[in-house]
Design a protein around this motif. Structure first.
Motif, PDB file in Angstrom:
ATOM      1  N   ARG A 130       0.828  -1.209   0.000  1.00 44.26           N
ATOM      2  CA  ARG A 130       0.000   0.000   0.000  1.00 44.26           C
ATOM      3  C   ARG A 130       0.856   1.250   0.000  1.00 44.26           C
ATOM      4  N   GLN A 131       1.946   1.223   0.739  1.00 51.40           N
ATOM      5  CA  GLN A 131       2.842   2.370   0.758  1.00 51.40           C
ATOM      6  C   GLN A 131       3.486   2.583  -0.605  1.00 51.40           C
ATOM      7  N   GLU A 132       3.861   1.498  -1.248  1.00 49.35           N
ATOM      8  CA  GLU A 132       4.474   1.605  -2.573  1.00 49.35           C
ATOM      9  C   GLU A 132       3.502   2.190  -3.586  1.00 49.35           C
ATOM     10  N   ARG A 133       2.250   1.785  -3.513  1.00 50.32           N
ATOM     11  CA  ARG A 133       1.236   2.305  -4.438  1.00 50.32           C
ATOM     12  C   ARG A 133       0.996   3.784  -4.229  1.00 50.32           C
ATOM     13  N   ARG A 134       1.204   4.237  -2.987  1.00 53.87           N
ATOM     14  CA  ARG A 134       1.062   5.674  -2.710  1.00 53.87           C
ATOM     15  C   ARG A 134       2.319   6.453  -3.068  1.00 53.87           C
ATOM     16  N   GLY A 135       3.339   5.749  -3.536  1.00 57.26           N
ATOM     17  CA  GLY A 135       4.577   6.412  -3.920  1.00 57.26           C
ATOM     18  C   GLY A 135       5.529   6.617  -2.780  1.00 57.26           C
ATOM     19  N   GLY A 136       5.378   5.835  -1.692  1.00 59.31           N
ATOM     20  CA  GLY A 136       6.248   5.989  -0.529  1.00 59.31           C
ATOM     21  C   GLY A 136       7.635   5.455  -0.785  1.00 59.31           C
ATOM     22  N   ALA A 137       8.626   6.038  -0.093  1.00 60.87           N
ATOM     23  CA  ALA A 137      10.006   5.573  -0.195  1.00 60.87           C
ATOM     24  C   ALA A 137      10.167   4.281   0.588  1.00 60.87           C
ATOM     25  N   PRO A 138      11.153   3.448   0.241  1.00 63.40           N
ATOM     26  CA  PRO A 138      11.385   2.221   0.990  1.00 63.40           C
ATOM     27  C   PRO A 138      11.620   2.457   2.473  1.00 63.40           C
ATOM     28  N   PHE A 139      12.264   3.553   2.816  1.00 64.13           N
ATOM     29  CA  PHE A 139      12.533   3.855   4.219  1.00 64.13           C
ATOM     30  C   PHE A 139      12.158   5.295   4.493  1.00 64.13           C
ATOM     31  N   GLN A 140      11.526   5.510   5.622  1.00 67.11           N
ATOM     32  CA  GLN A 140      11.218   6.855   6.060  1.00 67.11           C
ATOM     33  C   GLN A 140      11.569   6.962   7.526  1.00 67.11           C
ATOM     34  N   GLU A 141      12.149   8.075   7.922  1.00 73.23           N
ATOM     35  CA  GLU A 141      12.516   8.269   9.322  1.00 73.23           C
ATOM     36  C   GLU A 141      12.005   9.616   9.778  1.00 73.23           C
ATOM     37  N   GLY A 142      11.074   9.569  10.721  1.00 69.57           N
ATOM     38  CA  GLY A 142      10.549  10.799  11.293  1.00 69.57           C
ATOM     39  C   GLY A 142       9.938  11.734  10.268  1.00 69.57           C
ATOM     40  N   GLY A 143       9.313  11.174   9.206  1.00 69.48           N
ATOM     41  CA  GLY A 143       8.698  12.001   8.196  1.00 69.48           C
ATOM     42  C   GLY A 143       9.690  12.662   7.278  1.00 69.48           C
ATOM     43  N   ALA A 144      10.900  12.129   7.195  1.00 72.56           N
ATOM     44  CA  ALA A 144      11.926  12.742   6.363  1.00 72.56           C
ATOM     45  C   ALA A 144      11.568  12.641   4.890  1.00 72.56           C
ATOM     46  N   VAL A 145      12.207  13.481   4.093  1.00 70.81           N
ATOM     47  CA  VAL A 145      12.014  13.452   2.652  1.00 70.81           C
ATOM     48  C   VAL A 145      12.526  12.131   2.108  1.00 70.81           C
ATOM     49  N   SER A 146      11.880  11.615   1.059  1.00 69.97           N
ATOM     50  CA  SER A 146      12.270  10.340   0.490  1.00 69.97           C
ATOM     51  C   SER A 146      13.728  10.346   0.068  1.00 69.97           C
ATOM     52  N   PRO A 186      16.682   9.789  -2.303  1.00 69.47           N
ATOM     53  CA  PRO A 186      16.796   9.667  -3.752  1.00 69.47           C
ATOM     54  C   PRO A 186      17.374   8.308  -4.128  1.00 69.47           C
ATOM     55  N   ARG A 187      16.979   7.819  -5.301  1.00 70.81           N
ATOM     56  CA  ARG A 187      17.504   6.560  -5.794  1.00 70.81           C
ATOM     57  C   ARG A 187      17.619   6.630  -7.314  1.00 70.81           C
ATOM     58  N   PRO A 188      18.473   5.835  -7.920  1.00 72.41           N
ATOM     59  CA  PRO A 188      18.632   5.868  -9.369  1.00 72.41           C
ATOM     60  C   PRO A 188      17.320   5.543 -10.064  1.00 72.41           C
ATOM     61  N   ASP A 189      17.028   6.257 -11.155  1.00 71.95           N
ATOM     62  CA  ASP A 189      15.764   6.062 -11.855  1.00 71.95           C
ATOM     63  C   ASP A 189      15.631   4.660 -12.437  1.00 71.95           C
ATOM     64  N   HIS A 190      16.769   4.015 -12.739  1.00 72.71           N
ATOM     65  CA  HIS A 190      16.694   2.708 -13.353  1.00 72.71           C
ATOM     66  C   HIS A 190      16.531   1.585 -12.344  1.00 72.71           C
ATOM     67  N   GLU A 191      16.554   1.890 -11.050  1.00 73.44           N
ATOM     68  CA  GLU A 191      16.507   0.855 -10.031  1.00 73.44           C
ATOM     69  C   GLU A 191      15.122   0.734  -9.435  1.00 73.44           C
ATOM     70  N   PRO A 192      14.310  -0.241  -9.889  1.00 73.45           N
ATOM     71  CA  PRO A 192      12.951  -0.369  -9.344  1.00 73.45           C
ATOM     72  C   PRO A 192      12.990  -0.865  -7.908  1.00 73.45           C
ATOM     73  N   VAL A 193      12.040  -0.418  -7.127  1.00 70.52           N
ATOM     74  CA  VAL A 193      11.957  -0.856  -5.739  1.00 70.52           C
ATOM     75  C   VAL A 193      10.553  -1.382  -5.443  1.00 70.52           C
TER      76      VAL A 193
END
Length: 261
Positions: free
Chosen positions: A236-252, A254-261
């Motif tokens: 559900r988080q992935e479908r909402r566009g969430g980052a793999p890891f979040q800490e204290g509401g931090a900004v997502s 960044p990750r390489p565009d070619h690397e799917p998560v």
């Protein structure tokens, strides 16, 4: 029937082999596919992460193993890899909750843990009856004799094959860059390990706690529920566009565009 040669104390050698093989596989997967995941994990967790993991694993291993044997007719202190996994999960999740870290951090250990369990189970087999992980009697043609002239289910082999099968599926999924393998593999590992171990527990002469279920059955159910709930939450988080890891509401992160998560 196969007569299995056993040697008291051989389990330690297989444990060391399992650690080395797991570390080797982990290093290979890091260089091949998991570098971004490892780097994101390292940025998300603090220095107390490893302490929480180790403390939980050691506590869970000895507590569960000893409780199981203390319920038997010949009580003794013991340890369990299932308990270690469950304890590590509890320790890490408490740590993550305290730090406000969300998302799976166990994916860096998935392949190593699965391979290590498979090799360690072979150590249980060749340790023989003294390991107390043997199966119940059977008439099946692939039954084994561990030296007491009783043909038993080779439950250690069942589990080793199940975990080697998982490793093969996991590596194939990484080759395809499947999202579950890159992002939720630890949750899948918990579900698979819990499910296959739950089945094999019916073939072991352990004391029961609730109906036909022993202590390890209940731990397995906990792992399955944990993996399923966390897997669904991460999807559900992935479908909402969430980052793999979040800490204290931090900004997502960044990750390489070619690397799917």
């Amino acid at each position: 029937m196969t007569v299995v040669p056993t040697l008291p104390g051989i389990h330690l050698a297989f444990d060391l082999l399992g650690w080395l093989a797991g570390a080797g596989l982990g290093a290979a997967l890091y260089r091949w596919r998991l570098r971004p995941l490892v780097e994101r994990t390292a940025r998300a967790v603090g220095p107390g992460y490893v302490l929480a993991l180790v403390t939980g694993a050691v506590t869970g291993a000895w507590l569960s193993g000893s409780l199981n044997t203390l319920l038997s007719t010949s009580p003794s202190l013991s340890h369990s890899v299932l308990g270690a996994l469950a304890g590590a999960v509890v320790g890490v999740e408490v740590y993550k909750l305290a730090r406000g870290v969300r998302g799976s951090t166990g994916g860096v250990f998935t392949g190593s843990l699965a391979l290590g369990i498979a090799i360690g189970r072979l150590g249980c087999l060749f340790q023989g009856l003294s390991d107390r992980t043997y199966g119940t009697p059977t008439r099946l043609p692939w039954g084994i004799d561990l030296g007491d002239h009783i043909v038993r289910h080779p439950v250690q082999v069942y589990e080793a094959l199940a975990m080697l099968g998982f490793v093969a599926v996991y590596v194939a999924a990484l080759a395809r860059r499947a999202p579950w393998a890159l992002r939720r593999s630890f949750y899948v590992l918990c579900i698979w390990y819990g499910a296959q171990r739950f089945a094999w527990e019916f073939l072991k002469p352990y004391p029961t706690l609730a109906g036909p279920f022993n202590l390890f059955h209940l731990i397995c159910l906990g792992l399955i529920v944990y993996g399923g709930v966390m897997y669904g939450r991460d999807v559900r988080q992935e479908r909402r566009g969430g980052a793999p890891f979040q800490e204290g509401g931090a900004v997502s992160v960044p990750r390489p565009d070619h690397e799917p998560v």
